[in-house]
Design a protein around this motif. Structure first.
Motif, PDB file in Angstrom:
ATOM      1  N   ASN A  86      26.199  15.747 -28.837  1.00  0.00           N
ATOM      2  CA  ASN A  86      25.189  16.527 -28.118  1.00  0.00           C
ATOM      3  C   ASN A  86      25.702  16.909 -26.742  1.00  0.00           C
ATOM      4  O   ASN A  86      26.546  16.220 -26.153  1.00  0.00           O
ATOM      5  N   SER A  87      25.168  17.964 -26.239  1.00  0.00           N
ATOM      6  CA  SER A  87      25.562  18.410 -24.907  1.00  0.00           C
ATOM      7  C   SER A  87      25.101  17.401 -23.876  1.00  0.00           C
ATOM      8  O   SER A  87      24.021  16.821 -23.991  1.00  0.00           O
ATOM      9  N   PRO A  88      25.881  17.133 -22.858  1.00  0.00           N
ATOM     10  CA  PRO A  88      25.484  16.153 -21.845  1.00  0.00           C
ATOM     11  C   PRO A  88      24.314  16.667 -21.025  1.00  0.00           C
ATOM     12  O   PRO A  88      24.014  17.843 -21.001  1.00  0.00           O
ATOM     13  N   VAL A  89      23.651  15.730 -20.352  1.00  0.00           N
ATOM     14  CA  VAL A  89      22.505  16.088 -19.518  1.00  0.00           C
ATOM     15  C   VAL A  89      22.909  16.238 -18.063  1.00  0.00           C
ATOM     16  O   VAL A  89      22.069  16.243 -17.179  1.00  0.00           O
ATOM     17  N   THR A  90      24.231  16.279 -17.812  1.00  0.00           N
ATOM     18  CA  THR A  90      24.669  16.494 -16.437  1.00  0.00           C
ATOM     19  C   THR A  90      24.037  17.777 -15.906  1.00  0.00           C
ATOM     20  O   THR A  90      24.117  18.819 -16.534  1.00  0.00           O
ATOM     21  N   GLY A  91      23.458  17.694 -14.775  1.00  0.00           N
ATOM     22  CA  GLY A  91      22.683  18.800 -14.237  1.00  0.00           C
ATOM     23  C   GLY A  91      21.242  18.405 -14.038  1.00  0.00           C
ATOM     24  O   GLY A  91      20.465  19.158 -13.494  1.00  0.00           O
ATOM     25  N   ALA A  92      20.883  17.187 -14.470  1.00  0.00           N
ATOM     26  CA  ALA A  92      19.543  16.683 -14.189  1.00  0.00           C
ATOM     27  C   ALA A  92      19.412  16.432 -12.695  1.00  0.00           C
ATOM     28  O   ALA A  92      20.329  15.951 -12.042  1.00  0.00           O
ATOM     29  N   THR A  93      18.255  16.786 -12.150  1.00  0.00           N
ATOM     30  CA  THR A  93      18.001  16.613 -10.723  1.00  0.00           C
ATOM     31  C   THR A  93      16.798  15.713 -10.536  1.00  0.00           C
ATOM     32  O   THR A  93      15.974  15.541 -11.446  1.00  0.00           O
ATOM     33  N   ALA A 150       0.815  -1.226   0.000  1.00  0.00           N
ATOM     34  CA  ALA A 150       0.000   0.000   0.000  1.00  0.00           C
ATOM     35  C   ALA A 150       0.835   1.256   0.000  1.00  0.00           C
ATOM     36  O   ALA A 150       0.323   2.356   0.186  1.00  0.00           O
ATOM     37  N   ARG A 151       2.130   1.150  -0.250  1.00  0.00           N
ATOM     38  CA  ARG A 151       2.999   2.314  -0.277  1.00  0.00           C
ATOM     39  C   ARG A 151       2.908   3.001  -1.643  1.00  0.00           C
ATOM     40  O   ARG A 151       2.488   2.421  -2.629  1.00  0.00           O
ATOM     41  N   VAL A 152       3.304   4.283  -1.665  1.00  0.00           N
ATOM     42  CA  VAL A 152       3.273   5.066  -2.888  1.00  0.00           C
ATOM     43  C   VAL A 152       4.589   5.837  -2.993  1.00  0.00           C
ATOM     44  O   VAL A 152       5.075   6.397  -1.990  1.00  0.00           O
ATOM     45  N   ALA A 153       5.163   5.835  -4.204  1.00  0.00           N
ATOM     46  CA  ALA A 153       6.387   6.599  -4.459  1.00  0.00           C
ATOM     47  C   ALA A 153       6.044   7.862  -5.241  1.00  0.00           C
ATOM     48  O   ALA A 153       5.244   7.821  -6.180  1.00  0.00           O
ATOM     49  N   LEU A 154       6.630   8.980  -4.839  1.00  0.00           N
ATOM     50  CA  LEU A 154       6.502  10.251  -5.542  1.00  0.00           C
ATOM     51  C   LEU A 154       7.871  10.621  -6.082  1.00  0.00           C
ATOM     52  O   LEU A 154       8.875  10.567  -5.362  1.00  0.00           O
ATOM     53  N   VAL A 155       7.923  11.006  -7.355  1.00  0.00           N
ATOM     54  CA  VAL A 155       9.191  11.371  -7.957  1.00  0.00           C
ATOM     55  C   VAL A 155       8.996  12.654  -8.761  1.00  0.00           C
ATOM     56  O   VAL A 155       8.000  12.830  -9.451  1.00  0.00           O
ATOM     57  N   VAL A 156       9.952  13.586  -8.618  1.00  0.00           N
ATOM     58  CA  VAL A 156       9.975  14.833  -9.369  1.00  0.00           C
ATOM     59  C   VAL A 156      11.380  15.010  -9.913  1.00  0.00           C
ATOM     60  O   VAL A 156      12.359  14.840  -9.174  1.00  0.00           O
ATOM     61  N   GLY A 157      11.474  15.323 -11.214  1.00  0.00           N
ATOM     62  CA  GLY A 157      12.787  15.482 -11.817  1.00  0.00           C
ATOM     63  C   GLY A 157      12.843  16.664 -12.756  1.00  0.00           C
ATOM     64  O   GLY A 157      11.818  17.190 -13.183  1.00  0.00           O
ATOM     65  N   ASP A 158      14.054  17.054 -13.099  1.00  0.00           N
ATOM     66  CA  ASP A 158      14.263  18.211 -13.979  1.00  0.00           C
ATOM     67  C   ASP A 158      15.537  17.978 -14.771  1.00  0.00           C
ATOM     68  O   ASP A 158      16.614  17.785 -14.205  1.00  0.00           O
ATOM     69  N   VAL A 159      15.376  17.980 -16.092  1.00  0.00           N
ATOM     70  CA  VAL A 159      16.537  17.902 -16.984  1.00  0.00           C
ATOM     71  C   VAL A 159      16.846  19.316 -17.450  1.00  0.00           C
ATOM     72  O   VAL A 159      15.974  20.011 -17.973  1.00  0.00           O
ATOM     73  N   VAL A 160      18.062  19.746 -17.257  1.00  0.00           N
ATOM     74  CA  VAL A 160      18.448  21.105 -17.597  1.00  0.00           C
ATOM     75  C   VAL A 160      18.329  21.310 -19.102  1.00  0.00           C
ATOM     76  O   VAL A 160      18.711  20.458 -19.903  1.00  0.00           O
ATOM     77  N   GLY A 161      17.739  22.462 -19.494  1.00  0.00           N
ATOM     78  CA  GLY A 161      17.640  22.815 -20.895  1.00  0.00           C
ATOM     79  C   GLY A 161      16.224  22.666 -21.416  1.00  0.00           C
ATOM     80  O   GLY A 161      15.297  22.278 -20.682  1.00  0.00           O
ATOM     81  N   HIS A 162      16.047  23.024 -22.689  1.00  0.00           N
ATOM     82  CA  HIS A 162      14.758  22.956 -23.352  1.00  0.00           C
ATOM     83  C   HIS A 162      14.933  22.290 -24.704  1.00  0.00           C
ATOM     84  O   HIS A 162      16.033  22.190 -25.233  1.00  0.00           O
ATOM     85  N   GLY A 163      13.826  21.875 -25.246  1.00  0.00           N
ATOM     86  CA  GLY A 163      13.842  21.329 -26.586  1.00  0.00           C
ATOM     87  C   GLY A 163      13.684  19.822 -26.592  1.00  0.00           C
ATOM     88  O   GLY A 163      13.466  19.164 -25.571  1.00  0.00           O
ATOM     89  N   LEU A 164      13.795  19.298 -27.792  1.00  0.00           N
ATOM     90  CA  LEU A 164      13.575  17.873 -27.988  1.00  0.00           C
ATOM     91  C   LEU A 164      14.565  17.021 -27.209  1.00  0.00           C
ATOM     92  O   LEU A 164      14.212  15.987 -26.645  1.00  0.00           O
TER      93      LEU A 164
END
Length: 932
Positions: free
Chosen positions: A675-682, A614-628
């Motif tokens: 391509n530029s790396p995605v380092t900076g994703a949180t 009956a547990r629930v996981a919540l996850v929020v993330g952000d990849v730096v930058g915009h676009g495809l």
């Protein structure tokens, strides 16, 4: 007009010089309060008589009310009379008070001097006991002279006499220094008996030496009786005068009231201003002629149209030098309707009506209208109307679809043949695909509309080369429309294509307007308007119309271009950006909001993942930058979190695996495509257990979650901050938060609290303030947070999720400790049956007993002490078996000759889901069944 006749008489109707009377807000209601003159028509004689009859019962009320001229005159005169009466009374009182003071001084001085100079007074002062001799004399003199006191004292001011014997021997209160010098002194004082005047005189010996002093005093009240006698007489006379003045004023005011029909000064001024303003402001001439043919009034427009002399008012119309037909019409007074007469180079439409139809004075009123100017204006108005119609049609007819080509075709179709004989629209190729147009040497024709189809112009789809001398190029460079009124005489545009331009001239196209298609600072292409059949070339006014049409079309084309780009991105990313719907679960009441950045699709995301128990996981993330690229990377991370969460990993271990995945993505993309790396994703990952009300949280470079307690207080949870994903090298840490039921956990991305214009600390404080004033529900909380954001342009995506915690009720939890003895399995089955009967789930008794029998048997055989069984009654029936072993069972398919190996296979067949999760003390094997 009858009012104007009575007002002006034979005088001029010119606007008076000098300042106008000041207006007050009451003027605006003059029309509502009064009919008749303010309605713009003159009342008949019968109506005026009826109005007077209706006014008589209320005449006194109108007079006393003071709202009319008569009433104000009446009030003014009554006030004047009252002021005169009050002034007389005040003057009398002041005069009596002054006379009383003078009388008191004279009497006190006279009594004091008489007593001081009386025989025996000086001798008594020299006697051994002056008081015994002088006290009887002083009291006798006081009563005889009707003063309040006579005091005899020595030169030191010690009293020898006083009306009150107990004050004898005490010092006199007053100024005695002048008396000691031989002078008489008087004083106005306020004593214990009230305001009084006292006099002090010296008593002198034969040699002139002062041997004593005598003081006499009298209150002013004793000498002020005159005012009491005169005041009633004065008030009576004032009342009689006020009554006579009031009666006279009422009679005058009543007559004035009948003459002004109850109008106040402001209303009369308003009526005058209205008549005067209307008379001289109308664009029609107005003439008023009396019954004898004399001109009584002519407004400014009549003077202008007829060229009347300055002294025209009062003269006969036949003597004004007017044309015979107009003079005869005005002198006759007959009715005329729109009769047209010529005056010099003007055509005047004249209307005339008599003024004595409803009992007015004899005469007529004529109006003049210059139809010559109206005809010229009507022609220009028709042209302007056609252009406005075209602009209106452009507003509603261009941009009906978010398609670049169709929008260009709508512009071309709208302007042919109403404005041009041929219209072409040329755009950069990048605009057609939704891209950003850049400097290029060619355009592509996307729309062509004309009165014929055989024009030698570039066809739709053809590329058009640009040369510097072409009108289209000059328009793009300057940003303004270019007019070539005579193409045959212009040579610069032919350099674009000499052969084709010659065919264009031969075809009859003779005039061109080239307008750059601009949307802000962005040049999308150019629009060309060509004229052939219409003989007149384009002029400067038509250039302005062309620019307006193209400007409106440019907005629609740019919107279509943007939509093409955004639609392509949205179709690609919509399915992977956010969950389409939240999963059903009872542990958390969840609301969420996602606001994309205006700059384009970004990489912010969130998810809600049901877990075992009956547990629930919540996850929020952000990849730096915009676009495809950012959105695609976000989709990969979201998929990875889904897969990792299925393993029931703790939050810190899950972030560790995610960190390794991001590092591999960076390495692969850097090697393959640069391509530029995605380092900076949180990322922030939290697991909430409704049984223990414990929330375990870990974060990788993400802002800390906010926690709203049930009492409304807000705090930011102290969760260790790990590095962003992809850096590697450092382990992630978790924080355990015990949440009271009804608490709200707020997860968000940094776009909510940070931008280029403010620091993150300021954003966090603003978020705290918004959460403190938010409503109790998660939806209210989301709304309050977004409403509190500064109204600035969003430069980053915002993902916001608010989860209100629920707790699983104690009566929906059943637990048993199981000894490591196979015989205990039967006891477990019995306990499970009884518990399911309490929950009303008897239909699941058989399968549940079988599942738990197999799981408990495996725990006893292969696991370790202690063994613990738990059942949870939630959306599903959850069976869990805890043991201290870390070995995980594996499902296998037993052969026909095998004696075992079918337990987990039965569990998998009888349950909807089953699995294993590890704890610091061991492992948990669980199975879920749907409720009947």
């Amino acid at each position: 007009m009858v009012r104007l006749l009575g007002r002006f008489g034979g005088g001029s109707a010119r606007r008076p010089d000098g300042p106008r009377p000041p207006q007050t807000p009451d003027h605006a209601h003059a029309h509502d309060r009064h009919e008749g003159p303010l309605r713009g028509t003159s009342p008949t004689r019968a109506e005026r008589d009826g109005a007077r009859t209706r006014q008589r019962p209320g005449a006194l009320r109108a007079v006393v009310g003071g709202r009319s001229v008569a009433g104000q005159v009446f009030v003014l005169q009554v006030v004047i009379v009252l002021l005169l009466v009050v002034a007389a009374v005040v003057a009398l009182v002041l005069q009596v008070r002054h006379d009383s003071t003078i009388e008191a001084r004279n009497r006190s001085v006279a009594v004091a001097q008489a007593f001081a100079n009386a025989p025996g007074t000086a001798e008594a002062l020299s006697s051994p006991n002056p008081s015994a001799v002088l006290q009887p004399r002083a009291e006798a003199a006081r009563r005889a002279t009707d003063v309040d006191f006579i005091v005899v004292m020595d030169t030191n001011g010690i009293r020898y006499t006083h009306p009150k014997p107990d004050r004898i021997g005490k010092k006199f209160v007053g100024n005695i220094a002048p008396a000691l010098a031989g002078r008489v002194v008087t004083e106005d004082i306020t004593g214990t008996i009230g305001p009084l005047v006292q006099a002090v005189v010296p008593v002198k010996a034969d040699d002139g030496k002062v041997i004593g002093l005598v003081s006499a005093g009298i209150t002013t009240a004793k000498v002020g009786g005159t005012a009491d006698q005169q005041l009633p007489l004065l008030l009576m006379a004032a009342a009689v005068g006020l009554a006579l003045a009031t009666a006279g004023t009422a009679l005058v005011s009543r007559r004035l009231l009948r003459q002004t029909h109850g109008l106040g000064p402001h209303e009369m001024t308003r009526m005058y201003e209205h008549h005067d303003a209307v008379l001289h402001a109308v664009r029609e001439g107005v003439l008023i002629v009396d019954g004898e043919g004399r001109l009584l009034l002519a407004n400014d427009e009549a003077h202008r149209l007829l060229d009347l002399p300055a002294d025209a008012e009062g003269r006969h119309v036949l003597d004004l030098g007017l044309p015979a037909d107009i003079a005869g019409l005005l002198a006759s007074g007959r009715v005329a309707t729109d009769e047209v007469h010529r005056v010099k180079d003007r055509l005047l439409a004249i209307n005339q009506r008599p003024t004595d139809i409803q009992g007015g004075p004899p005469g007529s009123v004529a109006t003049l209208r210059d139809s010559t100017e109206l005809r010229a204006l009507s022609g220009r108005a028709e042209v302007a109307r056609e252009r406005l119609d075209m602009l209106y049609d452009a507003t509603v007819g261009i941009g009906t679809s978010l398609d670049v080509t169709r929008t260009a075709e709508e512009l071309a179709e709208l302007t042919v043949p109403r404005f041009a004989d041929f219209t072409t629209v040329d755009l950069y190729d990048a605009v057609l695909s939704g891209g950003q147009p850049e400097a290029a040497t060619t355009l592509r024709r996307v729309a062509l509309s004309g009165i014929r189809e055989d024009a030698p112009l570039y066809k739709v789809g053809e590329r058009i080369p640009l040369v510097d001398s072409a009108p289209q190029t000059r328009g793009i460079i300057s940003g303004r429309a270019v007019l070539e009124s005579r193409l045959a005489e212009a040579t610069g545009w032919r350099a674009q294509d000499w052969e084709r331009s010659a065919h264009v001239i031969e075809y009859g196209i003779h005039s061109l307007i080239a307008v750059p298609l601009r949307a802000g600072n962005l040049v999308l292409g150019t629009v060309s308007f060509w004229r052939s059949d219409k003989p007149q070339p384009f002029d400067t006014e038509e250039v302005a119309l062309a620019e307006e049409l193209v400007t409106r079309a440019a907005v629609s084309i740019d919107n279509a271009r943007r939509y093409t780009r955004e639609h392509t991105m949205a179709v690609t990313l919509q399915r992977s950006l956010l969950p389409r719907r939240l999963p059903e679960q009872d542990a958390l009441d969840i609301a969420y909001k996602y606001l994309p950045a205006q700059a384009g699709v970004g990489g912010d995301w969130f998810d809600v993942l049901p877990l075992s128990g009956a547990r629930v996981a919540l996850v929020v993330g952000d990849v730096v930058g915009h676009g495809l690229h950012a959105a695609a990377t976000m989709g990969r991370l979201r998929t990875a979190v889904h897969n990792f969460s299925a393993l029931d990993l703790p939050p810190d271990e899950l972030l560790g695996l995610l960190d390794e995945l991001v590092a591999r993505i960076d390495q692969d993309e850097a090697e393959e495509s640069g391509n530029s790396p995605v380092t900076g994703a949180t990322c922030l990952y939290a697991v909430y257990d409704p049984v223990s009300r414990l929330c375990t949280v870990a974060r990788a470079g993400h802002p800390p979650p906010a926690l709203i307690h049930p009492d409304g207080s807000v705090e930011y949870a102290d969760v260790p901050a790990g590095p962003p994903l992809g850096l590697g090298g450092l382990p992630f840490e978790t924080a355990d938060l015990e949440l009271a039921e009804g608490s709200r956990l707020v997860l968000y991305t940094d776009g909510l609290v940070e931008d280029r214009e403010r620091d993150i600390d300021v954003g966090l404080e603003l978020l705290r303030t918004a959460l403190e004033h938010a409503g109790p529900s998660p939806e209210d909380t989301c709304r309050a947070v977004l409403d509190a954001r500064p109204p600035s342009r969003a430069t980053d995506d915002i993902a916001l999720i608010v989860a209100r915690t629920q707790a699983l009720a104690a009566d929906r939890i059943a637990e048993w400790q199981v000894p490591a003895d196979p015989a205990a399995v039967s006891n477990v089955r019995a306990s499970v049956s009884r518990q399911l009967a309490r929950w009303g789930l008897e239909d699941l008794a058989f399968t549940t007993e079988l599942i738990l029998s197999e799981l408990v048997t495996n725990a006893i055989r292969y696991g370790g002490d202690p063994i613990h069984v738990r059942m949870l009654f939630d959306r599903t029936l959850i069976c869990e078996v805890f043991d201290s072993s870390s070995t995980s069972p594996h499902l296998r398919y037993a052969a026909m000759t095998d004696e075992g190996g079918r337990g987990l296979f039965l569990v998998a067949q009888l349950s909807d889901r089953w699995g294993t999760r590890y704890t610091p003390e061991g492992k948990v094997i669980w199975a879920e069944q749907s409720l009947p």
